[in-house]
Design a protein around this motif. Structure first.
Motif, short mmCIF file in Angstrom:
data_model
loop_
_atom_site.label_atom_id
_atom_site.label_comp_id
_atom_site.label_asym_id
_atom_site.label_seq_id
_atom_site.Cartn_x
_atom_site.Cartn_y
_atom_site.Cartn_z
N PHE A 267 57.03 70.29 27.68
CA PHE A 267 56.39 69.98 28.96
C PHE A 267 57.34 69.21 29.87
O PHE A 267 56.93 68.79 30.95
CB PHE A 267 55.14 69.13 28.73
CG PHE A 267 53.97 69.91 28.21
CD1 PHE A 267 53.45 70.97 28.94
CD2 PHE A 267 53.40 69.60 26.99
CE1 PHE A 267 52.38 71.68 28.45
CE2 PHE A 267 52.33 70.31 26.51
CZ PHE A 267 51.82 71.37 27.23
N SER A 268 58.56 68.97 29.41
CA SER A 268 59.57 68.20 30.14
C SER A 268 59.04 66.84 30.59
O SER A 268 59.11 66.48 31.75
CB SER A 268 60.07 68.95 31.38
OG SER A 268 60.11 70.31 31.14
N VAL A 269 58.44 66.11 29.66
CA VAL A 269 58.09 64.73 29.96
C VAL A 269 58.77 63.85 28.91
O VAL A 269 59.23 64.35 27.87
CB VAL A 269 56.57 64.47 29.94
CG1 VAL A 269 55.90 65.22 31.06
CG2 VAL A 269 55.97 64.84 28.60
N SER A 270 58.82 62.54 29.16
CA SER A 270 59.48 61.65 28.21
C SER A 270 58.66 61.53 26.93
O SER A 270 57.44 61.36 26.98
CB SER A 270 59.65 60.28 28.86
OG SER A 270 59.81 59.32 27.86
N ALA A 271 59.34 61.60 25.81
CA ALA A 271 58.64 61.60 24.52
C ALA A 271 58.00 60.26 24.22
O ALA A 271 57.06 60.18 23.44
CB ALA A 271 59.60 61.98 23.40
N SER A 272 58.52 59.19 24.87
CA SER A 272 57.97 57.87 24.55
C SER A 272 56.78 57.54 25.45
O SER A 272 56.09 56.56 25.23
CB SER A 272 59.07 56.82 24.69
OG SER A 272 59.65 56.94 25.97
N ASP A 273 56.54 58.37 26.46
CA ASP A 273 55.45 58.09 27.40
C ASP A 273 54.20 58.85 26.97
O ASP A 273 54.01 60.02 27.30
CB ASP A 273 55.89 58.51 28.81
CG ASP A 273 54.87 58.06 29.85
OD1 ASP A 273 53.85 57.46 29.43
OD2 ASP A 273 55.09 58.31 31.04
N GLN A 274 53.33 58.14 26.21
CA GLN A 274 52.17 58.84 25.67
C GLN A 274 51.20 59.27 26.76
O GLN A 274 50.55 60.31 26.64
CB GLN A 274 51.45 57.93 24.66
CG GLN A 274 52.18 57.92 23.33
CD GLN A 274 51.40 57.21 22.27
OE1 GLN A 274 50.34 56.65 22.51
NE2 GLN A 274 51.92 57.23 21.06
N GLN A 275 51.12 58.46 27.82
CA GLN A 275 50.22 58.82 28.92
C GLN A 275 50.61 60.18 29.52
O GLN A 275 49.77 61.03 29.76
CB GLN A 275 50.28 57.74 30.02
CG GLN A 275 49.51 56.48 29.67
CD GLN A 275 48.04 56.77 29.39
OE1 GLN A 275 47.43 57.62 30.04
NE2 GLN A 275 47.48 56.09 28.40
N ALA A 276 51.92 60.33 29.72
CA ALA A 276 52.41 61.57 30.33
C ALA A 276 52.11 62.75 29.43
O ALA A 276 51.68 63.82 29.89
CB ALA A 276 53.90 61.46 30.59
N ILE A 277 52.31 62.56 28.12
CA ILE A 277 52.04 63.65 27.17
C ILE A 277 50.56 64.02 27.24
O ILE A 277 50.18 65.19 27.32
CB ILE A 277 52.43 63.25 25.73
CG1 ILE A 277 53.92 62.93 25.67
CG2 ILE A 277 52.09 64.36 24.75
CD1 ILE A 277 54.38 62.48 24.31
#
Lengths: 249, 690
Positions: free
Chosen positions: B611-621
């Protein structure tokens, strides 16, 4: 048949709900003793607003009350920013300032701005942190939620059990097996009804003629016996096949 | 399975009579020293492993018994002109086998392979532990008795006179306290002095006449895998395995069925003989103990006091209820604080390696080798600590109590009391739990436990499911879904265990007979010896598979262009899209499911990359998941992830514990099909409901 089974289940449920409530009550009692000293930073304990005899006269504005409050350099608080509750109680004629997070509160006379009473609210602490609330609020919630319901259930099953008392099973068939022994009883082994089992039992020291002491036997579940300095747990199916002599060893 | 009937006895070399003819010295080719095989046998809870560790020191070799996933330990000790090859046998109460472990010990002793048997006897309960000796004495093997735990016997108020005992049974008896290294040298001194070329004189059990009568019936050019007289006594005692073997051997023989019929008639005519044999053994033991054992005082042992709490139906269960998760959690936490740090460092250092070393090699080091080594280190540490706790609990005697309390319940689903801790561990990490199943006693119960474990959701799976459900549903619904799913997992595991338990045959009289050993101080040497062995076995059997497996997964997600978005993994995911659409998942979720095969925790990381989001950003996931999937699809994904095949580490351990891919692959295939079916049902049911 169905009623008997139902009764048995109710009795069991009653017992375990009782155990649950008992344990929770014990935890609650311990918490009432242990929690306040842990959370209290060393302030006196308050319980509710003070009784004031003042009539209805014009109170100070909140600003002024706060100013006068901070001027008195109250214990346990460094700046007015920490307060998360400021309320006027018209019936008592006082302001209540509180740091809810830390269970601290101050009552200030509304007319003069003098601190009447202050300290640590133990009751609210126990309500909030009790019943394992100190572990996590959700734990407390989960533990508390069924409490009332269980209490009602306990009362109903209690009544039910009173009206249908347990009938003692009188003619329990005495087959002379190991399972007939009472806890603490000591008798000698007479024989084993199964050849293959006999060798297996002999290997753990259960020979014919050996004295056996029953350590633990319940209505269900395995039994524990002491035989020749060894503690053994035997399944009930095995115990049923071990024949004991009638007389005590 | 049995020696060829056409071969004459002298050639077959496998059957008893030929094996015993080997009287010539066994000379080591390199050193020219005489090699002597010493089997260390004993009942459980006699301190056998402590003695074995003391005898061999650290010079041990571990492996499996041929064809069985049961530990086999061997040690070599050179003394003078002799080399002692010591073999540790599984604990066995007698020579009648009730489990695979007892069968191994029994078959090895009876095979005539060992020159000497060191029989470990517990001085605190001599009468019971001499039973094995009484059976050994009927065989031709030389015997040395190690009378262990003299200190415990003394505490219990029992005086055992080793010399009297030795005189009564005419066998060398060495009093010892292995936990304090007392008497270990004397064992070797006795062995040194033994003349193994001549049979040892001993006072053996006088067996009733029926035994020799039956032995004569068996006596003909047959190829029995056992000595005749011994086989005769075991036939009379009704030993299941021996009966089967003899039956097969006799049916193979020249007499065909008639021979076995004769034996059967004899057995049914002499049912009382079994009683007689056991009575003779009892007499032998009683006579041996009569002079040697004196109960000085009848002191209540402290164990009894403790047992009032520890095996109490309520308090004992409460304590066990706390102790089991605590033990499991502690092992995992200790492992995470040690080996886990290496893993985190390896994962964190990844980008740095890639930056310093661009290209394929850097990517391989950062995403393949470093995490693989990190995972293996973490697993080694966790497994080490878990086993340290296991062995500690076993050594102080508490594991037997846990086992006793949980046995009734776990037996219903086919597992055993000692499965309780591995099953608990299964909720945290399947790999560690499966590797931890060696504590489960019988092989059947262990098999059931191992097969149940992959069905339990591990911490990684639970985390993935939590993120998914929280992303789509309100908190309350999410919690209900999670809890429900975990319960369904448990039910599925129990069902599988139950079915397997019914399918696997078990010997008759399978009920619980369990010794509750005395509580005693732990022996850290034994504990560390066990931990060392377990780690060694893990490194040898599973670590390589995990390492190369992770490298392969890296390769398919890297090649051909160097990014996951165009990799073979992606292409495979695209290929699976039609299947994915059946359960409401697009290719990204299929790739995530595929990659979860490395480790369940990776699922989210892969999704983040896709999804091309940061792996550490759970909100974004969570946001990305929300946009990409329907509630029904999310449910299907969670169900699929919970029932999906276990991770690579678990698979490696699964194979090493089940013994072969032949048993592992059907299980994995079954899980795969189950996962897909359940996801399919969930998706379509959810679509109708929501």
């Amino acid at each position: 048949m169905i009623t008997r089974r139902l009764l048995r289940w109710l009795r069991k449920l009653h017992k375990w709900i009782g155990v649950y409530i008992g344990i929770l009550t014990a935890i609650w009692l311990v918490e009432m003793i242990v929690l306040p000293p842990i959370f209290n930073p060393g302030l006196p304990v308050v319980d509710g607003p003070p009784a004031t005899s003042q009539g209805y006269s014009a109170p100070l504005s909140l600003q002024h009350a706060l100013q006068s409050f901070m001027d008195q350099q109250p214990d346990g608080i460094a700046s007015a920013d920490e307060l998360d509750e400021m309320a006027y109680l018209p019936v008592n004629g006082v302001y209540r300032f509180a740091v809810k997070e830390r269970f601290l509160e101050w009552y200030i006379e509304a007319r003069t701005g003098k601190i009447l009473k202050y300290g640590f609210d133990s009751n609210r602490l126990v309500m909030k942190k009790g019943m394992l609330g100190w572990v996590h609020p959700v734990v407390s919630k989960v533990v508390r939620t069924p409490f009332k319901l269980l209490f009602i259930f306990l009362a109903i099953t209690g009544l039910y059990i009173v009206f249908h008392p347990r009938k003692k099973q009188v003619n329990r068939s005495r087959t002379g097996s190991l399972l007939d022994m009472a806890p603490g009883e000591k008798r000698c082994l007479k024989g084993v009804s199964d050849v293959a089992l006999m060798g297996r039992l002999a290997a753990v020291g259960l020979f014919p003629g050996v004295p056996i002491q029953m350590l633990r036997i319940r209505n269900r579940g395995p039994v524990v016996i002491l035989v020749r300095h060894t503690c053994l747990a035997l399944g009930r199916d095995i115990g049923a096949r071990i024949m004991m002599s009638r007389e005590a060893a | 399975m049995y020696p060829d009937k056409n071969k004459s006895g002298a050639e077959c070399g496998r059957c008893w009579s030929c094996a015993r003819e080997r009287t010539k010295k066994n000379i080591d080719a390199v050193t020219g020293k005489e090699e002597i095989t010493v089997a260390v046998a004993g009942q459980p809870n006699t301190g056998k492993s402590t003695i074995f560790n003391r005898l061999t020191g650290l010079n041990q070799k571990v492996g499996n018994w041929p064809g069985k996933t049961v530990d086999r330990k061997e040690g070599r000790v050179v003394r003078g002109d002799r080399i002692y090859r010591l073999v540790d046998l599984p604990g066995t109460y007698g020579l009648t086998s009730n489990s695979v472990e007892e069968e191994i010990a029994r078959d090895y002793i009876v095979s005539g392979d060992p020159d000497v048997v060191v029989a470990v006897v517990n001085a605190a309960s001599v009468e019971r532990s001499l039973y094995l000796v009484s059976e050994l004495a009927e065989l031709n093997t030389s015997i040395v008795i190690a009378l262990n735990m003299m200190d415990v016997a003394e505490q219990e108020g029992r005086m055992i006179d080793a010399r009297q005992l030795s005189a009564a049974i005419d066998l060398p008896v060495i009093p010892m306290t292995a936990s304090m290294n007392q008497g270990v040298d004397q064992v070797f001194e006795t062995l040194d002095a033994m003349d193994l070329q001549h049979p040892q004189e001993r006072n053996s059990v006088g067996l009733p006449s029926e035994v020799s009568q039956l032995a004569e019936l068996l006596d003909s050019p047959s190829s029995l895998p056992y000595p005749k007289k011994w086989a005769a006594s075991k036939l009379i005692e009704g030993d299941y395995k021996v009966t089967q073997s003899v039956k097969n051997a006799l049916k193979d023989g020249t007499w065909k069925d008639g021979k076995w019929k004769a034996v059967e008639t004899f057995l049914s005519g002499h049912k009382e003989a079994a009683n007689a044999i056991i009575r003779m053994r009892q007499k032998w033991i009683d006579e041996a103990c009569k002079k040697a054992v004196k109960d000085v005082k009848d002191c209540r042992s402290p164990s009894e006091k403790w047992d009032r709490i520890f095996i109490h139906p309520l308090w004992g269960k409460l304590i066990a209820f706390l102790a089991i998760p605590l033990a499991a959690l502690m092992g995992i936490l200790l492992g995470m604080f040690t080996g886990g740090q290496v893993l985190f460092a390896a994962l964190e250092g990844g980008p740095k390696i890639k930056a310093a070393w661009p290209g394929m090699l850097g990517s391989m080091a950062a995403d393949g080798i470093a995490p693989a080594l990190g995972w293996i280190t973490a697993l080694v540490c966790i497994i080490g600590f878990i086993y340290a706790i296991f062995y500690f609990l076993e050594d102080i005697g508490y594991l037997a109590r846990i086992s006793f309390l949980t046995d009734t319940f776990l037996r219903r689903i086919g597992a055993g009391g000692k499965s309780a801790i591995p099953l608990m561990l299964g909720l945290m990490c399947n790999t560690v739990a499966i590797a931890g199943t060696r504590v489960v006693e019988t092989r059947r119960q262990r098999l059931v436990t191992i097969v149940m474990l992959p069905f339990l959701p591990c911490a990684g799976q639970t985390m993935v499911a939590a993120i998914f459900t929280l992303a789509i549903f309100p908190v309350k619904t999410a919690i209900i879904i999670l809890a429900g799913l975990t319960i369904i997992n448990f039910l599925a595991a129990s069902l599988v265990g139950k079915l397997l338990g019914l399918a696997v045959p078990h010997p008759p009289a399978d009920g619980m007979i369990m010794e509750l050993p005395l509580f005693h101080r732990p022996n850290f040497r034994t504990i560390f010896g066990g931990v060392r062995m377990r780690i060694e076995l893990f490194l040898r059997r599973a670590a390589g598979v995990i390492f190369f497996g992770l490298l392969i997964v890296w390769a398919v997600s890297y090649f051909p262009k160097g990014e996951i978005q165009t990799s073979y993994l992606y292409q495979f995911g695209r290929l699976l899209e039609p299947a994915g659409s059946m359960i409401g998942l697009d290719w990204r979720f299929m790739v995530a499911l595929l990659s979860s095969f490395v480790a369940k925790e990776i699922t989210l990381g892969t999704l983040a990359v896709l999804f091309s989001v940061s792996a550490s950003d759970q909100q974004a996931i969570m946001q990305a998941i929300q946009n990409a999937i329907s509630p029904a699809g999310a449910l299907a994904f969670v169900v699929a992830s919970h029932f999906y095949i276990p991770c690579l580490g678990s698979m490696a351990v699964l194979k090493s514990e089940l013994g072969s891919w032949k048993k592992t692959l059907p299980l994995l295939a079954g899980m795969f099909i189950l996962a897909f079916t359940l996801a399919f049902i969930t998706y379509h049911a959810a679509k109708v409901i929501i």
